[in-house]
Design an enzyme around this catalytic site. Structure first.
Site, PDB file in Angstrom:
ATOM      1  N   THR A 136       0.778  -1.250   0.000  1.00 37.04           N
ATOM      2  CA  THR A 136       0.000   0.000   0.000  1.00 37.04           C
ATOM      3  C   THR A 136       0.804   1.292   0.000  1.00 37.04           C
ATOM      4  O   THR A 136       0.230   2.374  -0.155  1.00 37.04           O
ATOM      5  CB  THR A 136      -0.878   0.045   1.270  1.00 37.04           C
ATOM      6  N   GLU A 137       2.106   1.242   0.184  1.00 33.35           N
ATOM      7  CA  GLU A 137       2.880   2.442   0.509  1.00 33.35           C
ATOM      8  C   GLU A 137       2.672   3.602  -0.463  1.00 33.35           C
ATOM      9  O   GLU A 137       2.566   4.763  -0.041  1.00 33.35           O
ATOM     10  CB  GLU A 137       4.373   2.101   0.604  1.00 33.35           C
ATOM     11  N   VAL A 138       2.635   3.318  -1.775  1.00 35.94           N
ATOM     12  CA  VAL A 138       2.538   4.419  -2.743  1.00 35.94           C
ATOM     13  C   VAL A 138       1.236   5.210  -2.598  1.00 35.94           C
ATOM     14  O   VAL A 138       1.169   6.376  -2.974  1.00 35.94           O
ATOM     15  CB  VAL A 138       2.676   3.904  -4.191  1.00 35.94           C
TER      16      VAL A 138
END
Length: 266
Positions: A136-138
């Site tokens: 999920t980071e982006v």
């Protein structure tokens, strides 16, 4: 809030169960949980009877990645403090990755962000059929820098280039198809499937297991083949991205429950 963010016990067979224990926030990691994992590894490493580690998450979800409220609190601190946070996060995952004994992860519910890196660092991963995954980071203007090597080992560069760029969610069967998990079972059978895997591992020679794992790691694309200098660079990239204006906007969008305005963060 739970008093102990990480629980562990060791049974008479030498099987340790390490349990992430922040169910009120879906076991999202913060400094306490990271420190708890490292402390558990330290304590277990001093146990001569240790033969195997089973990793679990309390509650409905296995691990929901970083606690973004905590991340937002870390972000405005000094470069050195941010690098220390990224370094500790990397160390917790890498300690699991390089344990000279087998590791088994049992995954239910959500497994997001850093959670995907955690299971990529485990030897055997069994997921319940209700498990859901996402790198999920982006979505928040961050990167998964410190877990990219483990993810590339587990699912290959081609799949990382899709799922780490889209941040999309995918289910247990897709996770099995791409190699993130080895087996999918009904939720009610997750513990039994884990117990079966443990018995299979305990039937094998401990020294042979350690050597086989070491040789596999030495032959891998990432993992142990990424040297200290390369990991130091990943830590710096991971922490520096957290301090950008883009990350500030991404984390604000999470807190305010709105879509990010990436033009605003540029």
């Amino acid at each position: 809030m739970t008093a102990n963010p990480v629980l562990w016990n060791l049974d008479a067979r030498g099987v340790a169960t390490v349990t992430l224990n922040r169910p009120e926030v879906n076991n999202a990691y913060d400094a306490g949980l990271i420190g708890g994992v490292l402390a558990a590894m330290d304590e277990l490493g001093r146990k001569p009877s240790l033969r195997l580690v089973v990793l679990k998450g309390n509650g409905k979800h296995f691990q929901a990645g970083a606690d973004l409220k905590w991340i937002n609190g870390v972000r405005p601190k000094s470069t050195e403090e941010n690098e220390a946070v990224s370094r500790a996060t990397f160390e917790a995952v890498q300690r699991l990755n390089t344990l000279p004994i087998p590791t088994v992860a049992l995954v239910q519910g959500g497994c997001f962000g850093g959670g995907t890196g955690v299971i990529s660092a485990c030897d055997v991963v069994i997921a319940a059929d209700n498990a859901m995954f996402s790198i999920t980071e982006v979505r928040w203007g961050l990167t998964a820098a410190i877990i990219i090597p483990q993810l590339c080992d587990a699912i290959g560069v081609r799949q990382v280039r899709r799922y780490a760029l889209t941040g999309e969610r995918f289910g247990a069967e897709e996770a099995r198809r791409i190699g993130l998990v080895h087996e999918v079972v009904p939720l009610a059978e997750l513990e039994a499937a884990g117990a079966k895997a443990v018995e299979q591992l305990l039937a094998n020679g401990p020294e042979a297991l350690a050597e086989t794992k070491r040789l596999a790691m030495e032959s891998s694309f990432g993992g142990m083949s990424v040297d200290d200098a390369a990991y130091a660079r990943l830590v710096k990239l991971h922490s520096a991205r957290r301090q950008t204006s883009e990350a500030s906007e991404g984390l604000a969008s999470f807190a305010e429950k709105r879509a990010a305005n990436w033009g605003k963060g540029a």
